[in-house]
Design a protein around this motif. Structure first.
Motif, PDB file in Angstrom:
ATOM      1  N   THR A  83      16.849  48.459   8.172  1.00 32.42           N
ATOM      2  CA  THR A  83      16.622  47.031   8.407  1.00 32.42           C
ATOM      3  C   THR A  83      15.139  46.702   8.283  1.00 32.42           C
ATOM      4  OG1 THR A  83      18.548  46.895   9.866  1.00 32.42           O
ATOM      5  CG2 THR A  83      16.906  45.149  10.066  1.00 32.42           C
ATOM      6  N   VAL A  84      14.290  47.606   8.782  1.00 29.60           N
ATOM      7  CA  VAL A  84      12.844  47.480   8.606  1.00 29.60           C
ATOM      8  C   VAL A  84      12.327  48.767   7.970  1.00 29.60           C
ATOM      9  CG1 VAL A  84      12.556  45.887  10.540  1.00 29.60           C
ATOM     10  CG2 VAL A  84      12.334  48.356  10.929  1.00 29.60           C
ATOM     11  N   ASP A  85      11.186  48.669   7.298  1.00 30.53           N
ATOM     12  CA  ASP A  85      10.594  49.848   6.667  1.00 30.53           C
ATOM     13  C   ASP A  85       9.921  50.748   7.693  1.00 30.53           C
ATOM     14  OD1 ASP A  85      10.884  49.276   3.650  1.00 30.53           O
ATOM     15  OD2 ASP A  85      10.091  47.401   4.445  1.00 30.53           O
ATOM     16  N   ALA A  86       9.356  50.145   8.714  1.00 31.08           N
ATOM     17  CA  ALA A  86       8.694  50.875   9.789  1.00 31.08           C
ATOM     18  C   ALA A  86       8.655  49.960  10.997  1.00 31.08           C
ATOM     19  CB  ALA A  86       7.285  51.296   9.385  1.00 31.08           C
ATOM     20  N   ALA A  87       8.367  50.526  12.159  1.00 34.34           N
ATOM     21  CA  ALA A  87       8.282  49.710  13.375  1.00 34.34           C
ATOM     22  C   ALA A  87       7.226  50.289  14.291  1.00 34.34           C
ATOM     23  CB  ALA A  87       9.629  49.651  14.098  1.00 34.34           C
ATOM     24  N   PHE A  88       6.536  49.403  14.991  1.00 34.79           N
ATOM     25  CA  PHE A  88       5.545  49.832  15.969  1.00 34.79           C
ATOM     26  C   PHE A  88       6.284  50.027  17.288  1.00 34.79           C
ATOM     27  CE2 PHE A  88       1.608  49.274  18.589  1.00 34.79           C
ATOM     28  CZ  PHE A  88       0.905  50.321  18.009  1.00 34.79           C
ATOM     29  N   CYS A  89       6.459  51.270  17.695  1.00 35.83           N
ATOM     30  CA  CYS A  89       7.330  51.613  18.825  1.00 35.83           C
ATOM     31  C   CYS A  89       6.564  52.367  19.896  1.00 35.83           C
ATOM     32  CB  CYS A  89       8.482  52.499  18.357  1.00 35.83           C
ATOM     33  SG  CYS A  89       9.568  51.764  17.125  1.00 35.83           S
ATOM     34  N   MET A 128       1.858  54.773  28.439  1.00 40.24           N
ATOM     35  CA  MET A 128       2.847  54.549  27.390  1.00 40.24           C
ATOM     36  C   MET A 128       2.147  54.584  26.021  1.00 40.24           C
ATOM     37  SD  MET A 128       5.304  51.504  28.820  1.00 40.24           S
ATOM     38  CE  MET A 128       6.376  51.724  30.252  1.00 40.24           C
ATOM     39  N   PRO A 129       2.434  55.595  25.195  1.00 40.35           N
ATOM     40  CA  PRO A 129       1.824  55.662  23.866  1.00 40.35           C
ATOM     41  C   PRO A 129       2.637  54.866  22.846  1.00 40.35           C
ATOM     42  CG  PRO A 129       3.057  57.662  24.301  1.00 40.35           C
ATOM     43  CD  PRO A 129       3.219  56.793  25.512  1.00 40.35           C
ATOM     44  N   SER A 130       1.962  54.310  21.836  1.00 36.86           N
ATOM     45  CA  SER A 130       2.628  53.549  20.781  1.00 36.86           C
ATOM     46  C   SER A 130       2.115  53.985  19.424  1.00 36.86           C
ATOM     47  CB  SER A 130       2.380  52.046  20.954  1.00 36.86           C
ATOM     48  OG  SER A 130       2.899  51.569  22.174  1.00 36.86           O
ATOM     49  N   ALA A 131       3.004  53.985  18.431  1.00 34.12           N
ATOM     50  CA  ALA A 131       2.640  54.389  17.074  1.00 34.12           C
ATOM     51  C   ALA A 131       3.605  53.751  16.087  1.00 34.12           C
ATOM     52  CB  ALA A 131       2.663  55.911  16.938  1.00 34.12           C
ATOM     53  N   LEU A 132       3.231  53.789  14.826  1.00 37.71           N
ATOM     54  CA  LEU A 132       4.098  53.286  13.764  1.00 37.71           C
ATOM     55  C   LEU A 132       5.139  54.355  13.436  1.00 37.71           C
ATOM     56  CD1 LEU A 132       4.107  50.619  12.131  1.00 37.71           C
ATOM     57  CD2 LEU A 132       2.964  51.884  10.288  1.00 37.71           C
TER      58      LEU A 132
END
Length: 305
Positions: free
Chosen positions: A140-146, A267-271
């Motif tokens: 649905t998406v190519d990538a997501a910031f999660c 809480m870490p976040s990355a693409l």
């Protein structure tokens, strides 16, 4: 065997429910069922075990999903790109995000990416707790910031861009509201909102919606939520508490809710992208985000060797 049959199969394999799969495809349930039956006849075996109460993949179905899903996503992406090219439109990359997404990095990221790649149009898609990993898995998406850790198989992530202090969201008149730094053992006296079962793996749920305190005390069960707004509503109506990042305190500020620092890991976040998606443009996005985060002084320090 055609592409639509495989799309129907992957939708049912994802939802494990013919009705929900039909809704995601905007088809009738009978049409989805017929497509699956036709595919099964073509392959010579059953893809799903069906009962009145459950739908499950057979070993044949699991093998087809493992082999076909990456190829189908790549084919659909290529077809979409070609259609846009034929219509004189730029290529498109869809980037999912949860909550505030990139926060202060959003504008510089869009500006610098667009300057470097004017031939590509960025589309940002707001996701939910239920869809933020599934949307990457199903294309649905190519990538997501999660927020990490990874919440599903078949995914990988780039460098950690943010590592935010964890905040407990409580009603404004809650006894915790005035605390400077909350002892997480006190969660044993409370209820936390819960994820939709099966929407992400246990590792992600245990990190962001823990069922036990660090010392093993059980935390109460709050209502099941799908979106951040649903979770905030549960907090404001005193049905359960929620943990968000410190950056979210300004993004989701509401008069009925207070944010309190809690002594738990950040809480870490990355693409996040699919492990089989090797497009260089996604790696360029990782590198650009990291450069901007370093420039803004928010990128975490590298882990010691």
């Amino acid at each position: 065997m055609d592409l639509k049959q495989l799309e129907c199969f992957l939708a049912v394999a994802r939802e494990l429910h013919f009705g929900r799969a039909a809704e995601t495809l905007y088809m009738s349930q009978s049409s989805v069922s017929e497509a699956i039956k036709t595919l099964e006849r073509s392959l010579g075996g059953q893809l799903f075990d069906r009962t009145s109460r459950r739908v499950a993949l057979t070993p044949l179905g699991a093998a087809l999903r493992h082999g076909a899903a990456p190829a189908i996503i790549q084919i659909k992406t290529a077809i979409a790109d070609c259609k846009r090219q034929a219509a004189g439109k730029p290529r498109q990359l869809k980037i999912g995000f949860l909550g505030g997404g990139f926060y202060e990095l959003h504008q510089p990221f869009v500006t610098e990416f667009t300057a470097a790649h004017p031939e590509i149009e960025l589309e940002f898609v707001e996701l939910t707790y239920v869809t933020h990993f599934a949307a990457v898995s199903d294309g649905t998406v190519d990538a997501a910031f999660c927020r990490l850790p990874l919440g599903a198989d078949g995914l990988c992530h780039g460098p950690v861009i943010m590592r935010d202090q964890r905040m407990l969201c409580v009603p404004q008149d809650h006894p915790f509201a005035g605390a400077d730094l909350l002892d997480p053992e006190l969660l044993a006296q409370e209820r936390l909102v819960r994820m939709v079962p099966g929407s992400v793996n246990h590792e992600w749920q245990d990190y962001h919606f823990p069922r036990y305190t660090p010392q093993g005390k059980q935390i109460g069960e709050g209502p099941v939520i799908r979106t951040i707004r649903e979770a905030i509503s549960a907090v404001c109506t005193k049905q359960g508490l929620l943990m968000l990042t410190k950056r979210a305190a300004s993004y989701y500020a509401t008069p009925q809710m207070a944010f309190v620092e809690i002594d738990l890991p950040a809480m870490p976040s990355a693409l996040v992208r699919r492990v089989d998606d090797h497009r260089p443009i996604l790696q360029e996005m990782d590198a650009l985000l990291l450069r901007i985060a370093c420039r803004y002084g928010i990128a975490p320090a590298p882990a010691p060797a």
